[in-house]
Design a protein around this motif. Structure first.
Motif, PDB file in Angstrom:
ATOM      1  N   SER A 175     -31.418 104.810 107.258  1.00  0.00           N
ATOM      2  CA  SER A 175     -30.691 106.034 107.579  1.00  0.00           C
ATOM      3  C   SER A 175     -30.564 106.217 109.084  1.00  0.00           C
ATOM      4  CB  SER A 175     -31.398 107.247 106.973  1.00  0.00           C
ATOM      5  OG  SER A 175     -31.411 107.154 105.568  1.00  0.00           O
ATOM      6  N   LEU A 176     -31.646 105.917 109.802  1.00  0.00           N
ATOM      7  CA  LEU A 176     -31.634 106.084 111.259  1.00  0.00           C
ATOM      8  C   LEU A 176     -30.613 105.167 111.900  1.00  0.00           C
ATOM      9  CD1 LEU A 176     -32.854 107.447 113.732  1.00  0.00           C
ATOM     10  CD2 LEU A 176     -34.639 105.685 113.756  1.00  0.00           C
ATOM     11  N   ASP A 177     -30.467 103.957 111.381  1.00  0.00           N
ATOM     12  CA  ASP A 177     -29.499 103.007 111.934  1.00  0.00           C
ATOM     13  C   ASP A 177     -28.071 103.532 111.798  1.00  0.00           C
ATOM     14  OD1 ASP A 177     -28.858 100.339 113.033  1.00  0.00           O
ATOM     15  OD2 ASP A 177     -27.915 100.018 111.087  1.00  0.00           O
ATOM     16  N   VAL A 178     -27.764 104.160 110.647  1.00  0.00           N
ATOM     17  CA  VAL A 178     -26.437 104.745 110.444  1.00  0.00           C
ATOM     18  C   VAL A 178     -26.152 105.813 111.500  1.00  0.00           C
ATOM     19  CG1 VAL A 178     -25.056 106.197 108.905  1.00  0.00           C
ATOM     20  CG2 VAL A 178     -26.321 104.262 107.971  1.00  0.00           C
ATOM     21  N   TRP A 179     -27.116 106.695 111.725  1.00  0.00           N
ATOM     22  CA  TRP A 179     -26.908 107.784 112.673  1.00  0.00           C
ATOM     23  C   TRP A 179     -26.892 107.300 114.120  1.00  0.00           C
ATOM     24  CZ3 TRP A 179     -24.875 112.160 111.201  1.00  0.00           C
ATOM     25  CH2 TRP A 179     -25.002 112.533 109.872  1.00  0.00           C
ATOM     26  N   ARG A 180     -27.604 106.237 114.423  1.00  0.00           N
ATOM     27  CA  ARG A 180     -27.539 105.666 115.779  1.00  0.00           C
ATOM     28  C   ARG A 180     -26.141 105.125 116.062  1.00  0.00           C
ATOM     29  NH1 ARG A 180     -33.316 102.399 116.027  1.00  0.00           N
ATOM     30  NH2 ARG A 180     -34.526 104.038 117.081  1.00  0.00           N
ATOM     31  N   LYS A 181     -25.553 104.463 115.070  1.00  0.00           N
ATOM     32  CA  LYS A 181     -24.191 103.951 115.243  1.00  0.00           C
ATOM     33  C   LYS A 181     -23.213 105.105 115.431  1.00  0.00           C
ATOM     34  CE  LYS A 181     -24.907  99.659 112.656  1.00  0.00           C
ATOM     35  NZ  LYS A 181     -24.608  98.901 111.418  1.00  0.00           N
ATOM     36  N   ARG A 182     -23.440 106.179 114.714  1.00  0.00           N
ATOM     37  CA  ARG A 182     -22.573 107.353 114.867  1.00  0.00           C
ATOM     38  C   ARG A 182     -22.739 107.983 116.244  1.00  0.00           C
ATOM     39  NH1 ARG A 182     -23.615 109.929 108.767  1.00  0.00           N
ATOM     40  NH2 ARG A 182     -22.153 108.556 107.693  1.00  0.00           N
ATOM     41  N   GLU A 183     -23.971 107.975 116.752  1.00  0.00           N
ATOM     42  CA  GLU A 183     -24.201 108.514 118.093  1.00  0.00           C
ATOM     43  C   GLU A 183     -23.414 107.723 119.136  1.00  0.00           C
ATOM     44  OE1 GLU A 183     -27.944 109.612 121.057  1.00  0.00           O
ATOM     45  OE2 GLU A 183     -28.036 107.818 119.804  1.00  0.00           O
ATOM     46  N   VAL A 184     -23.491 106.393 119.058  1.00  0.00           N
ATOM     47  CA  VAL A 184     -22.751 105.543 119.998  1.00  0.00           C
ATOM     48  C   VAL A 184     -21.255 105.802 119.865  1.00  0.00           C
ATOM     49  CG1 VAL A 184     -22.148 103.151 120.558  1.00  0.00           C
ATOM     50  CG2 VAL A 184     -24.532 103.761 120.090  1.00  0.00           C
ATOM     51  N   PHE A 185     -20.783 105.954 118.638  1.00  0.00           N
ATOM     52  CA  PHE A 185     -19.364 106.223 118.391  1.00  0.00           C
ATOM     53  C   PHE A 185     -18.926 107.526 119.067  1.00  0.00           C
ATOM     54  CE2 PHE A 185     -16.169 108.385 115.725  1.00  0.00           C
ATOM     55  CZ  PHE A 185     -15.133 107.473 115.787  1.00  0.00           C
ATOM     56  N   VAL A 186     -19.709 108.594 118.901  1.00  0.00           N
ATOM     57  CA  VAL A 186     -19.348 109.890 119.483  1.00  0.00           C
ATOM     58  C   VAL A 186     -19.409 109.827 121.006  1.00  0.00           C
ATOM     59  CG1 VAL A 186     -19.961 112.338 119.641  1.00  0.00           C
ATOM     60  CG2 VAL A 186     -20.089 111.167 117.442  1.00  0.00           C
TER      61      VAL A 186
ATOM     62  N   ALA B   7     -30.989 103.766 128.475  1.00  0.00           N
ATOM     63  CA  ALA B   7     -32.393 103.962 128.876  1.00  0.00           C
ATOM     64  C   ALA B   7     -33.309 104.072 127.678  1.00  0.00           C
ATOM     65  CB  ALA B   7     -32.508 105.211 129.755  1.00  0.00           C
ATOM     66  N   ARG B   8     -32.759 104.495 126.557  1.00  0.00           N
ATOM     67  CA  ARG B   8     -33.533 104.656 125.333  1.00  0.00           C
ATOM     68  C   ARG B   8     -33.679 103.330 124.590  1.00  0.00           C
ATOM     69  NH1 ARG B   8     -30.531 108.284 121.470  1.00  0.00           N
ATOM     70  NH2 ARG B   8     -29.755 106.253 120.827  1.00  0.00           N
ATOM     71  N   GLY B   9     -33.015 102.308 125.098  1.00  0.00           N
ATOM     72  CA  GLY B   9     -33.134 101.000 124.468  1.00  0.00           C
ATOM     73  C   GLY B   9     -31.955 100.599 123.620  1.00  0.00           C
ATOM     74  N   ASP B  10     -30.902 101.433 123.562  1.00  0.00           N
ATOM     75  CA  ASP B  10     -29.708 101.102 122.779  1.00  0.00           C
ATOM     76  C   ASP B  10     -28.762 100.242 123.621  1.00  0.00           C
ATOM     77  OD1 ASP B  10     -30.612 102.465 120.629  1.00  0.00           O
ATOM     78  OD2 ASP B  10     -29.395 104.247 120.933  1.00  0.00           O
ATOM     79  N   SER B  11     -29.048  98.963 123.695  1.00  0.00           N
ATOM     80  CA  SER B  11     -28.243  98.065 124.532  1.00  0.00           C
ATOM     81  C   SER B  11     -27.019  97.567 123.771  1.00  0.00           C
ATOM     82  CB  SER B  11     -29.106  96.890 125.014  1.00  0.00           C
ATOM     83  OG  SER B  11     -30.186  97.351 125.795  1.00  0.00           O
ATOM     84  N   ASP B  12     -26.172  98.477 123.389  1.00  0.00           N
ATOM     85  CA  ASP B  12     -24.952  98.126 122.676  1.00  0.00           C
ATOM     86  C   ASP B  12     -24.011  97.398 123.639  1.00  0.00           C
ATOM     87  OD1 ASP B  12     -23.083  98.889 120.181  1.00  0.00           O
ATOM     88  OD2 ASP B  12     -21.938  99.067 122.032  1.00  0.00           O
ATOM     89  N   PRO B  13     -23.538  96.181 123.293  1.00  0.00           N
ATOM     90  CA  PRO B  13     -22.689  95.420 124.221  1.00  0.00           C
ATOM     91  C   PRO B  13     -21.397  96.126 124.588  1.00  0.00           C
ATOM     92  CG  PRO B  13     -22.775  94.374 122.046  1.00  0.00           C
ATOM     93  CD  PRO B  13     -23.822  95.427 122.061  1.00  0.00           C
ATOM     94  N   HIS B  14     -20.852  96.913 123.648  1.00  0.00           N
ATOM     95  CA  HIS B  14     -19.635  97.658 123.980  1.00  0.00           C
ATOM     96  C   HIS B  14     -19.926  98.727 125.039  1.00  0.00           C
ATOM     97  CE1 HIS B  14     -18.727  96.087 119.882  1.00  0.00           C
ATOM     98  NE2 HIS B  14     -17.545  95.890 120.417  1.00  0.00           N
TER      99      HIS B  14
END
Length: 361
Positions: free
Chosen positions: A165-176, A202-209
């Protein structure tokens, strides 16, 4: 998340506490004829979606609250894609409050005996923020996007112990955040954009996009060393498939060459992208522009025309067509006739939401 593909998931529940999850063998188990709606959206058949929603409503085929919300989301998206923003807004106004008890599963225990939480598709919340921006009310749209970001982060705190569930919401956070950054970039508010992206990184979300977007913004403000550092970090990521990541790295390198006006090296990077993925529309478009800067207008036109012939469903976007028409205007005296031929071809193959005015006939 692609705008064409609606995020229709309800609030995710742990598998062990969701007996209904085993029943959802297909999209149609989630909502009335959902697979058909999804197929139409993937093909860009937005007018057909409007017809399908109208028919389902008129024949009272939607029997549950979730069905109504799902069809509402597709209707709003279709109106938005077709640039009928006032009609999209009218649809959105039929929902009084997304957090109302009317839109929670537990309000209808006989229909959803084992479910709880919100049944509002995430995509509907996103469209609620997007439509005001499309209607020219940028501040209202930004306010709603920030409220949506707060909503997402609240959900992330609730789901901390449930990895899926957390992974889904993390992706949504990056999207927003990407949506918010895009709006601030339009206003050249680079500082806000940097703060938003760096907060996630800084939180560790190293999304390449996100890293690539950070590098692009750093280039915009003249921080070329910072941009190079961000682009170097992209190469270390492994969250994309090999071709997608390698092409992203090559496109980033090409941008650095463009800043240095080394168009030959930039073309080389874009060529490598196209060789790996013939449907990389960004690389195709940018290669053509580089060739134009090198005063090779004939090859520039050829690159774009070839891409349209080879993969029209991917290459056919307004930016590419605008650039091709601009090149026609530079290269040919009879450019109006050539553009009219292009426009006639587009009308046969383009999705419903393609803006044919971009040919400037």
């Amino acid at each position: 998340m692609e705008a064409d593909s609606l995020d229709l998931q309800p609030e995710p529940l742990p598998p062990s506490s969701d007996p209904l999850s085993n029943k959802f063998a297909s999209l149609n188990d989630l909502a009335h004829e959902l697979a058909s709606l999804q197929d139409l959206s993937n093909r860009g058949s937005w007018r057909s979606i409007l017809d399908k929603v109208a028919r389902a409503r008129s024949l009272s085929l939607l029997t549950t609250p979730h069905d109504h919300l799902t069809y509402l989301a597709y209707n709003v998206l279709a109106f938005t894609k077709l640039r009928r923003f006032k009609e999209a807004l009218t649809e959105l106004e039929t929902v009084d409050d997304f957090d109302s008890h009317h839109y929670r599963y537990e309000t209808y225990p006989k229909i959803y005996p084992t479910r709880s939480g919100s049944m509002v598709p995430f995509s509907l919340r996103w469209l609620h923020a997007l439509v005001p921006i499309k209607l020219g009310d940028r501040q209202e749209g930004l306010d709603r996007l920030y409220l949506l970001l707060d909503f997402v982060r609240g959900k992330m705190k609730e789901k901390e112990e449930v990895a899926a569930s957390l992974d889904v919401w993390r992706k949504r956070e990056v999207f927003v955040v990407n949506n918010i950054v895009t709006e601030h970039l339009k206003g050249k508010e680079h500082g806000v954009c940097l703060d938003l992206i760096k907060c996630l990184l800084a939180r560790g979300d190293s999304d390449p996009h996100l890293l690539s977007k950070l590098g692009y913004i750093q280039m915009q403000i003249g921080d070329l060393e910072g941009a190079k550092g961000s682009f170097d970090e992209v190469e270390k990521q492994n969250s994309l498939n090999e071709t997608e990541l390698t092409n992203m790295v090559s496109r980033n390198k090409a941008l650095m060459y463009l800043v240095e006006k080394d168009y030959v090296s930039a073309v080389r990077e874009y060529d490598a992208c196209i060789e790996r993925d013939a449907m990389d529309a960004v690389a195709i478009n940018n290669k053509a522009i580089c060739l134009m800067y090198l005063r090779d207008l004939s090859d520039s036109i050829k690159v774009l025309e070839t891409s349209l012939e080879r993969v029209p469903t991917v290459a056919l976007n307004e930016t590419l067509v605008v650039n091709l028409c601009s090149m026609y205007e530079l290269a040919y005296v009879n450019h109006s006739d050539i553009k009219r031929t292009l426009s006639n071809w587009i009308s046969k193959v383009a999705p419903d939401d393609f803006d044919s005015s971009c040919t400037r006939i």
